[in-house]
Design an enzyme around this catalytic site. Sequence first.
Site, PDB file in Angstrom:
ATOM      1  N   LYS A  43       0.556  -0.931  -0.137  1.00  0.00           N
ATOM      2  CA  LYS A  43       0.194  -0.050   0.228  1.00  0.00           C
ATOM      3  C   LYS A  43       0.933   1.692   0.134  1.00  0.00           C
ATOM      4  O   LYS A  43       0.111   2.615  -0.108  1.00  0.00           O
ATOM      5  CB  LYS A  43      -1.158  -0.007   1.945  1.00  0.00           C
ATOM      6  N   SER A  50      -2.810 -12.702   2.799  1.00  0.00           N
ATOM      7  CA  SER A  50      -2.785 -12.808   1.715  1.00  0.00           C
ATOM      8  C   SER A  50      -2.031 -13.083   1.087  1.00  0.00           C
ATOM      9  O   SER A  50      -2.683 -13.048  -0.236  1.00  0.00           O
ATOM     10  CB  SER A  50      -3.267 -11.504   1.701  1.00  0.00           C
TER      11      SER A  50
HETATM   12  C1  LIG Z   1      -2.616  -6.723   3.471  1.00  0.00           C
HETATM   13  C2  LIG Z   1      -2.883  -6.859   1.959  1.00  0.00           C
HETATM   14  N1  LIG Z   1      -3.038  -7.679   0.661  1.00  0.00           N
HETATM   15  C3  LIG Z   1      -3.291  -8.210   0.142  1.00  0.00           C
HETATM   16  C4  LIG Z   1      -4.077  -6.010  -0.013  1.00  0.00           C
HETATM   17  C5  LIG Z   1      -5.277  -6.585  -1.724  1.00  0.00           C
HETATM   18  O1  LIG Z   1      -4.257  -4.724  -2.459  1.00  0.00           O
HETATM   19  P1  LIG Z   1      -5.306  -3.866  -3.663  1.00  0.00           P
HETATM   20  O2  LIG Z   1      -6.149  -3.453  -2.360  1.00  0.00           O
HETATM   21  O3  LIG Z   1      -4.097  -3.800  -4.346  1.00  0.00           O
HETATM   22  O4  LIG Z   1      -6.252  -4.444  -3.974  1.00  0.00           O
HETATM   23  C6  LIG Z   1      -4.759  -5.798   0.745  1.00  0.00           C
HETATM   24  C7  LIG Z   1      -5.085  -4.051   0.329  1.00  0.00           C
HETATM   25  O5  LIG Z   1      -5.342  -3.265   1.204  1.00  0.00           O
HETATM   26  C8  LIG Z   1      -3.480  -5.382   2.055  1.00  0.00           C
HETATM   27  O6  LIG Z   1      -3.590  -4.709   2.828  1.00  0.00           O
END
Ligand SMILES: Cc1ncc(COP(=O)(O)O)c(C=O)c1O
Length: 316
Positions: A52, A269
Amino acid sequence: MSAPRHGPAPVESVARLVGATPLVRLRRIGADLPGVRIYAKCEFMNPGGSVKDRPALRMIDAALASGRLGPGKTLVDSTSGNTGVAYSWICAALGLSCALVMPGNVSAARRRIARAYGAELIFSDPLEGSDGAIRKVRELVAAEPGRWFYPDQYGNEENPRAHELGTAVEIAEALDGRVAALVAGIGTGGTVMGASRGLRALAPGVRCWAVEPAEPLHGLEGLKHMASSIVPPIYREAELDGKLPVATADGWAMAERLGREEGLRVGHSAGAAVAGALEIARRMAAAGAAGNVVTVLPDRADRYFEPRRWERRMAW
Ligand SMILES: Cc1ncc(COP(=O)(O)O)c(C=O)c1O
């Protein structure tokens, strides 16, 4: 004549160290699949520890350039996750003020990290969860529009643009344009939309897949289950080749494997993204296709632990 450089050049601000993250080949996960290699973009290497940092910096830079942010204005948004960390450290580094709206029951760790960067915390009704925090930000901004800059990462096109002009370009350069597939999780959709747009221009024939939690109630923090969520305006599913549902248990198990087998201690994630990348790698190998599959590791596992207090006393 200047001597050859052995490390990076000095920079004027830590904010200028966002991006240029390493791309690491996974040696064991998917190693049994002939002709297919899985590479992971290590976004936890950004200064704030997550993917982010890229969109937060780009949204802030764009707002500074257009005059929507500057002296006398405060950035405000409703996030207690990685985006909140990114806003707060980047504002500290650039001398800007930052306020984060969080439900009154967020963990002490989340409050501590934002306060450590000098962000002001505003609490919304704990019973209303993250939707209550969004409502509260909108009320604040509507009441005093001249006081605040509200980046709104779900609707701000600078969010995917950070990945189109950054993440995708770095991946394509690292692999000389040879990218068969991109696999990334969907939170706001910024990573997957932007990186796929950029790669389609730089890696001909690339196929782009989004990973989402298989269940509406899940434990893959940072990711959104689209069918049961408010769909972010920046997310355009029709541009993608498809979605890969990943169960919470499989994302968690893959995060553990990444630690044990690859030396990568990443968040859940990231585990889900690699599980999705392995699925695509398997499909390619079964079809006799060769090539590079690239996925994105958004953050480290330690973001999810309560940090220990520092020792107050030395014992010799
Ligand atoms: C831990 C984590 N994984 C994945 C994402 C996904 O990213 P994006 O917002 O670019 O889809 C985020 C974003 O908030 C995140 O904090």
